[in-house]
Scaffold this motif. Structure first.
Motif, PDB file in Angstrom:
ATOM      1  N   VAL A   1       0.810  -1.216   0.000  1.00  0.00           N
ATOM      2  CA  VAL A   1       0.000   0.000   0.000  1.00  0.00           C
ATOM      3  C   VAL A   1       0.847   1.273   0.000  1.00  0.00           C
ATOM      4  O   VAL A   1       0.322   2.377  -0.028  1.00  0.00           O
ATOM      5  CB  VAL A   1      -0.975   0.040   1.203  1.00  0.00           C
ATOM      6  N   GLY A   2       2.163   1.114   0.086  1.00  0.00           N
ATOM      7  CA  GLY A   2       3.031   2.291   0.026  1.00  0.00           C
ATOM      8  C   GLY A   2       3.339   2.912   1.370  1.00  0.00           C
ATOM      9  O   GLY A   2       3.538   4.130   1.461  1.00  0.00           O
ATOM     10  N   LYS A   3       3.419   2.082   2.421  1.00  0.00           N
ATOM     11  CA  LYS A   3       3.692   2.629   3.755  1.00  0.00           C
ATOM     12  C   LYS A   3       5.048   3.329   3.825  1.00  0.00           C
ATOM     13  O   LYS A   3       5.175   4.396   4.419  1.00  0.00           O
ATOM     14  CB  LYS A   3       3.629   1.518   4.803  1.00  0.00           C
ATOM     15  N   THR A 128      -3.458   3.104   3.724  1.00  0.00           N
ATOM     16  CA  THR A 128      -4.188   2.117   2.936  1.00  0.00           C
ATOM     17  C   THR A 128      -4.345   2.603   1.507  1.00  0.00           C
ATOM     18  O   THR A 128      -4.093   3.768   1.202  1.00  0.00           O
ATOM     19  CB  THR A 128      -5.583   1.861   3.545  1.00  0.00           C
ATOM     20  N   THR A 129      -4.709   1.710   0.634  1.00  0.00           N
ATOM     21  CA  THR A 129      -5.225   2.085  -0.680  1.00  0.00           C
ATOM     22  C   THR A 129      -6.749   1.958  -0.611  1.00  0.00           C
ATOM     23  O   THR A 129      -7.275   1.420   0.366  1.00  0.00           O
ATOM     24  CB  THR A 129      -4.682   1.172  -1.795  1.00  0.00           C
ATOM     25  N   PRO A 130      -7.465   2.437  -1.619  1.00  0.00           N
ATOM     26  CA  PRO A 130      -8.929   2.303  -1.568  1.00  0.00           C
ATOM     27  C   PRO A 130      -9.424   0.875  -1.768  1.00  0.00           C
ATOM     28  O   PRO A 130     -10.618   0.615  -1.639  1.00  0.00           O
ATOM     29  CB  PRO A 130      -9.401   3.201  -2.731  1.00  0.00           C
ATOM     30  N   SER A 131      -8.512  -0.041  -2.066  1.00  0.00           N
ATOM     31  CA  SER A 131      -8.899  -1.422  -2.340  1.00  0.00           C
ATOM     32  C   SER A 131      -9.546  -2.080  -1.124  1.00  0.00           C
ATOM     33  O   SER A 131      -9.087  -1.917   0.006  1.00  0.00           O
ATOM     34  CB  SER A 131      -7.663  -2.233  -2.763  1.00  0.00           C
ATOM     35  N   ALA A 134      -7.072  -4.286   0.804  1.00  0.00           N
ATOM     36  CA  ALA A 134      -6.168  -3.547   1.690  1.00  0.00           C
ATOM     37  C   ALA A 134      -6.884  -3.098   2.951  1.00  0.00           C
ATOM     38  O   ALA A 134      -6.316  -3.112   4.053  1.00  0.00           O
ATOM     39  CB  ALA A 134      -5.586  -2.346   0.958  1.00  0.00           C
ATOM     40  N   LEU A 135      -8.139  -2.712   2.821  1.00  0.00           N
ATOM     41  CA  LEU A 135      -8.893  -2.204   3.967  1.00  0.00           C
ATOM     42  C   LEU A 135      -9.156  -3.279   5.012  1.00  0.00           C
ATOM     43  O   LEU A 135      -9.314  -2.977   6.195  1.00  0.00           O
ATOM     44  CB  LEU A 135     -10.208  -1.593   3.492  1.00  0.00           C
ATOM     45  N   GLY A 179     -11.019   4.556   2.034  1.00  0.00           N
ATOM     46  CA  GLY A 179     -10.258   4.887   3.237  1.00  0.00           C
ATOM     47  C   GLY A 179     -11.031   5.829   4.137  1.00  0.00           C
ATOM     48  O   GLY A 179     -11.046   5.671   5.367  1.00  0.00           O
ATOM     49  N   ALA A 180     -11.683   6.824   3.529  1.00  0.00           N
ATOM     50  CA  ALA A 180     -12.483   7.774   4.297  1.00  0.00           C
ATOM     51  C   ALA A 180     -13.667   7.074   4.969  1.00  0.00           C
ATOM     52  O   ALA A 180     -14.000   7.369   6.124  1.00  0.00           O
ATOM     53  CB  ALA A 180     -12.965   8.897   3.389  1.00  0.00           C
TER      54      ALA A 180
END
Length: 249
Positions: A1-3, A128-131, A134-135, A179-180
């Protein structure tokens, strides 16, 4: 997710905003912070066996990637992980810092528990990503931090939207806004959304993260927005707790 991408650019943005920042790469199995900062310097040791962190692009940094360079894997069990995390926290001469950003590995395992047991952690930023996939991991992370009484500062939605270079319209490659929704469901703030931009990826791959170029640099605006949101939340948490934003016992 790019942490790691978020951690490195967050640390650099906070430094550019005038703060003294340290960056601890706690992802022992995949220590990529040195690559993203473009450094191969080896940390030096003092006479009393303390570690002097490497300074790169205005940050004080320590990473297993500097001590074990190359492609040799770290095949360690829990006690060894606990030992190295404790050493990075207690034996590194960080000096006076406003923020110590700790890049954690994925999951809810030994490194996270060692960190929480060793220091007073002011707060956790969940990336997170919106996936939807991932959530699922994000929800576990939020629950873990709450169980161990670590404040969740908020959620960052990385790789949120891609702007088509031809028509300029947004393309939701991994979705958008999930994510929101998760943040709202858990009652925590949304700290920001970071777009999909090849320049962010190239910056990390070449050791020249976009945040290092300043807020006016290409693709840096959203990252600086996240940095300001994190700093504001830390001020709120510190004011509530009546203590400093960063503390090692």
């Amino acid at each position: 997710v790019g942490k790691t991408t978020v951690a490195v650019n967050l640390a650099l943005a906070l430094e550019k905003l005038g703060h003294k920042v340290g960056l601890l790469d706690a992802d022992v199995y995949g220590p990529n912070v040195p690559i993203m900062l473009g450094t191969t310097k080896e940390p030096q040791a003092t006479a009393d066996r303390h570690i002097i962190p490497v300074e790169s692009q205005g940050l004080k940094m320590i990473s297993m990637g500097l001590l074990n360079p190359g492609d040799k894997p770290m095949i360690w069990r829990g006690p060894m992980l606990h030992s190295v995390i404790t050493q990075f926290l207690r034996s590194v001469e960080w000096g006076e810092l406003d923020y110590l950003i700790i890049d954690l590995p994925p999951g809810t395992g030994d490194v996270q528990l060692s960190l929480i047991q060793t220091v007073a952690v002011t707060g956790a930023v969940v990336v997170t990503t919106p996936s939807i996939v991932a959530l699922a991991d994000v929800r576990k992370a939020i629950e873990m931090f709450r169980q161990v009484n670590v404040e969740v500062l908020g959620v960052v939605e990385n790789m949120s939207t891609f702007a088509c270079p031809h028509c300029g319209k947004p393309v939701d490659i991994f979705g958008h806004g999930e994510g929101a929704k998760t943040a709202i469901a858990y009652g925590v703030p949304v700290l920001g959304e970071i777009e999909i931009d090849p320049r962010i990826r190239v910056g990390g791959d070449t050791g020249k993260p976009v945040a290092a170029l300043g807020e006016a640099g290409a693709s840096a605006k959203s990252l600086y927005g996240v940095a300001r949101a994190v700093a504001k939340r830390l001020e709120e948490v510190a004011a509530t707790a009546g203590g400093p934003a960063f503390q090692i016992d």
